[in-house]
Enzyme design. Structure first.
Site, short mmCIF file in Angstrom:
data_model
loop_
_atom_site.label_atom_id
_atom_site.label_comp_id
_atom_site.label_asym_id
_atom_site.label_seq_id
_atom_site.Cartn_x
_atom_site.Cartn_y
_atom_site.Cartn_z
CD GLU A 61 26.87 -22.17 45.53
OE1 GLU A 61 28.11 -22.19 45.13
OE2 GLU A 61 27.01 -22.26 47.31
CG ASP A 72 32.99 -24.74 38.75
OD1 ASP A 72 33.09 -24.64 39.27
OD2 ASP A 72 32.96 -23.46 37.27
#
Length: 286
Positions: A61, A72
């Protein structure tokens, strides 16, 4: 029933489906590491990404750096800022994917937000991503009911669209998200952002509900470490996504210049990858 996205436009199996099938045949869970593209530099990130492929990543990824990464946590945010300060753009990320594809067959998934793709030009991005050998894309902030033309463009390009479900996702909503998923279903282990932290108490129930909603593999992410006790997920998860726990030691050794530490960072990443793989092998074979 054949999972959506199990075969490409030519009828040949797609790389993500093949990777999960190989892990299943080997009696282990799939290892899905995450790297922020361009961190700490594009050149070093190429080496780190290759190292993960060599250490047995089943799917790789790559995060597309974005200035407002809402999902995030602090580790990935800091690596993203380093990458942005170095000038990393979506075009650079696609270039990195192309270089990796020339050396490795590992499936590559981009994790991104809608804004960078829209600015690049959605159709052009989908076409360029396919040409670079991208296998899947995670559109973190795009619900499956919105922007149908965006989802369709990735479908037409033969790129799997990986969707996310969370512990708060209800059954009716889960069905919609699962129907849009291709490649695998990304199951968020807890509410909040990426990084260290315990799994939500409802995640086992969520995984069971995902298993009833789709035949696609389930990959568990957000807070996974090489020491996470995976035993509660035996039979419920086909893969584990690891991001912050891989990036944290790399970030800790980054001096802002890149003059030192590159070999140590690669060695540390390889060691962590080996630990993840061993944990996944023990979990599936127990």
């Amino acid at each position: 029933m054949t999972p959506a996205g199990a075969a490409g436009p030519s009828g040949a199996p797609r790389r993500i489906a093949t990777a999960f099938a190989a892990a299943r045949a080997a009696g282990r869970g799939a290892f899905i590491p995450y790297l922020t593209s361009g961190f700490p530099t594009l050149v070093e990130c190429d080496r780190l990404a290759s190292a993960l492929c060599e250490e047995g990543a089943d799917v790789l990824e790559l995060g597309v750096p974005f200035s407002d990464p809402l999902a995030d946590g602090p580790i990935i945010q800091r690596t993203t800022q380093v990458a942005l300060d170095a000038g990393t753009t979506p075009a650079h990320v696609l270039g990195q994917a192309l270089r990796l594809r020339s050396r490795h067959e590992t499936p590559i998934v981009l994790m991104t937000y809608l804004n960078p793709i829209a600015r690049y030009g959605t159709r052009q991005f989908a076409d360029d991503a396919a040409a670079a050998g991208i296998d899947g894309v995670i559109l973190v902030d795009l619900p499956p009911e919105e922007e149908p033309e965006t989802w369709a463009l990735f479908d037409e390009a033969g790129i799997d669209t990986i969707t996310l479900v969370a512990p708060t996702t209800r059954d009716a909503r889960l069905s919609t998200i699962a129907a849009r998923a291709r490649g695998f279903l990304y199951v968020v282990a807890r509410l909040g952002v990426t990084g260290r932290g315990g799994e939500d108490r409802g995640v086992v129930d969520l995984l069971d509900r995902c298993g009833r909603a789709t035949t696609l593999p389930r990959a568990l992410g957000f807070g996974m470490t090489a020491d996470t006790d995976l035993s509660p997920y035996r039979g419920r998860v086909e893969g584990i996504v690891a991001g912050s726990s891989l990036l944290e030691p790399l970030l800790a050794s980054w001096d802002g210049e890149g003059a030192t530490g590159a070999e140590a960072r690669e060695a540390a990443l390889r060691a962590l990858a080996k630990r993840f793989r061993a944990n996944l092998a023990a979990w599936r074979s127990a």
